[in-house]
Design a protein around this motif. Structure first.
Motif, PDB file in Angstrom:
ATOM      1  N   TYR A  47       3.007  -0.401  -0.401  1.00 20.04           N
ATOM      2  CA  TYR A  47       3.134  -1.655   0.356  1.00 20.04           C
ATOM      3  C   TYR A  47       3.849  -1.411   1.686  1.00 20.04           C
ATOM      4  O   TYR A  47       4.697  -2.183   2.118  1.00 20.04           O
ATOM      5  CB  TYR A  47       3.893  -2.686  -0.479  1.00 20.04           C
ATOM      6  N   THR A  57       9.275  -5.405  -4.451  1.00 24.02           N
ATOM      7  CA  THR A  57       8.023  -4.769  -4.851  1.00 24.02           C
ATOM      8  C   THR A  57       7.701  -5.015  -6.325  1.00 24.02           C
ATOM      9  O   THR A  57       6.561  -4.827  -6.746  1.00 24.02           O
ATOM     10  CB  THR A  57       8.038  -3.252  -4.571  1.00 24.02           C
ATOM     11  N   TYR A 104       5.173  -7.676  -5.947  1.00 22.39           N
ATOM     12  CA  TYR A 104       3.904  -7.148  -5.463  1.00 22.39           C
ATOM     13  C   TYR A 104       3.159  -6.427  -6.581  1.00 22.39           C
ATOM     14  O   TYR A 104       1.937  -6.581  -6.739  1.00 22.39           O
ATOM     15  CB  TYR A 104       4.142  -6.201  -4.290  1.00 22.39           C
ATOM     16  N   ALA A 139       8.721 -12.027  -2.442  1.00 22.03           N
ATOM     17  CA  ALA A 139       7.415 -11.350  -2.495  1.00 22.03           C
ATOM     18  C   ALA A 139       6.282 -12.348  -2.686  1.00 22.03           C
ATOM     19  O   ALA A 139       5.219 -12.226  -2.063  1.00 22.03           O
ATOM     20  CB  ALA A 139       7.407 -10.325  -3.622  1.00 22.03           C
ATOM     21  N   LEU A 153       3.113 -12.682  -0.315  1.00 18.57           N
ATOM     22  CA  LEU A 153       1.773 -12.460  -0.851  1.00 18.57           C
ATOM     23  C   LEU A 153       0.847 -13.621  -0.506  1.00 18.57           C
ATOM     24  O   LEU A 153      -0.344 -13.418  -0.190  1.00 18.57           O
ATOM     25  CB  LEU A 153       1.834 -12.275  -2.370  1.00 18.57           C
TER      26      LEU A 153
END
Length: 391
Positions: free
Chosen positions: A60, A214, A217, A247, A251
């Motif tokens: 990412y 993360t 993600y 996140a 997103l």
């Protein structure tokens, strides 16, 4: 794949700060959040592109700091395991476990230290310091060694020996302090060498959070760019929970998930140290520091989390809740995960299973919900499980 990091924004006053120098909190005392050029990131960070990238959190790169030259030990992309036997015993069709024990240094703390040490090195920091209940110190020592930085750790004097051994083996200077992590933070800031190091404490700098986000993600990607109905997360300092909530917002803005269906977030704490649970119960805007914090789960013994307002915001915006469990309940959860699913979880991981049982009983979790529990580290670093006799 290059970072689109643009500026830092204060979570309290929303003032903007630059990214060219090491920084801790905003001048108003607020927590700084990294912001990115997300429209630019979306052009290259597509579902198709992600599928071909290496299996680490640096996949990412566009929405991570310093990704052009990361300090990495291979962290991220941990398994999302179906808990078939435990799900059946809970009466819930789909229960998954995000197992962070497979990270370098055996816990989710590797994520935050990878990004924080990457930026510390890039910005010319030579020595860092932080208070820790165990896993954060271990990770800081390892990533500090990889980055070539000096590391000073302030640990409670009852920190389990495996954490102290790991930190010392990586060359960190370990300072043992009587009391909990709050006492360690005070001792660190009052130390006569404090001016010589950069403070890497939880949420006192902006980049540990970026590694932790993360988790969100990865969940989205592992679930084919959907999100679960409920996330049950053990919460001490709360960086992982706050990071995931950040996140999910990113997103949506990147167009990788559909807006409008975020998980209900659940904080799990020990009943011997439950400031967020208490704040939720009283509808408070901030948590009151917990007096005489007690639990064998080192990572949950955080009496006064700096990010309390952000944790509470994520819980309330998501329609979530906060649950306290006893040490005996989390120990039982550890054994259930080990004997039922083959996962030797840390106490904090066991706590999420104990909380899930309570949430099913209360009706907060429905039989048709997709539920994700988090095991934040390996059980191998804890020398005992209450009630378990070892031959």
């Amino acid at each position: 794949m290059t970072s689109t990091l643009e500026w830092l924004e204060c979570s309290r006053c929303h003032a903007a700060s630059g990214t060219a120098a090491p920084v801790n909190l905003c001048r108003c005392g607020g927590i700084l959040l990294a912001r990115y050029r997300l429209e630019e990131a979306a052009r290259t960070m597509t579902r198709t592109a992600l599928a071909s990238r290496p299996p680490s959190l640096w996949r990412y790169a566009e929405v991570l700091p310093g990704s052009d030259d990361p300090v990495t030990l291979g962290e991220g992309m941990t398994p999302l395991l179906p808990l078939r036997f435990i799900g059946s015993s809970l009466g819930v069709d789909r229960v998954l476990l995000k197992d962070e024990a497979l990270n370098p240094t055996g816990s989710f703390k590797a994520r935050g230290m990878a990004t924080a040490l990457t930026m510390a090195r890039a910005l010319g920091v030579r020595r860092i310091a932080l208070p820790s209940a165990g896993n954060a110190g271990s990770a800081a020592a390892a990533y500090g060694a990889s980055a070539g930085l000096g590391v000073d750790l302030f640990l409670p004097d009852d920190t389990p020996e495996p954490f102290r051994l790991e930190a010392a083996a990586h060359g960190a200077t370990v300072h043992l302090v009587r009391g909990d992590i709050a006492s360690c933070g005070k001792a660190m800031r009052e130390h006569d060498q404090a001016s010589e190091w950069f403070d890497l404490s939880t949420l006192r700098e902006p980049y540990r959070l970026e590694g932790k986000k993360t988790l969100g993600y990865e969940l989205a990607e592992q679930l084919d760019f959907t999100l679960p109905d409920v996330i049950v997360y053990p919460t001490g300092g709360g960086t992982g929970l706050v990071g995931m909530w950040k996140a999910f917002e990113e997103l949506e803005q990147l167009g990788l998930i559909d807006p409008g269906h975020r998980p209900r977030m659940v904080t799990v704490q020990a009943d011997g140290c439950a400031p967020i649970v208490e704040a939720m119960a009283t509808n408070a805007a901030k948590a009151v520091p917990w007096v005489d914090a007690r639990t064998y789960a080192s990572g949950l013994r955080v009496p006064s989390p700096l990010g309390d307002a952000l944790i509470l915001q994520a819980l309330r915006e998501s329609g979530g809740t906060a649950v306290a469990v006893s040490d005996d309940e989390m120990a039982k959860g550890q054994l259930e995960l080990a004997r039922g699913e083959g996962v030797f979880a840390c106490p904090e991981g066991g706590a999420t299973l104990a909380a899930a049982r309570k949430l099913v009983e209360s009706g907060f979790i429905a039989p048709t919900d997709l539920v994700v529990l988090f095991n934040t580290g390996t059980g191998l670093k804890y020398p005992r499980i209450p009630g378990l006799r070892v031959p």
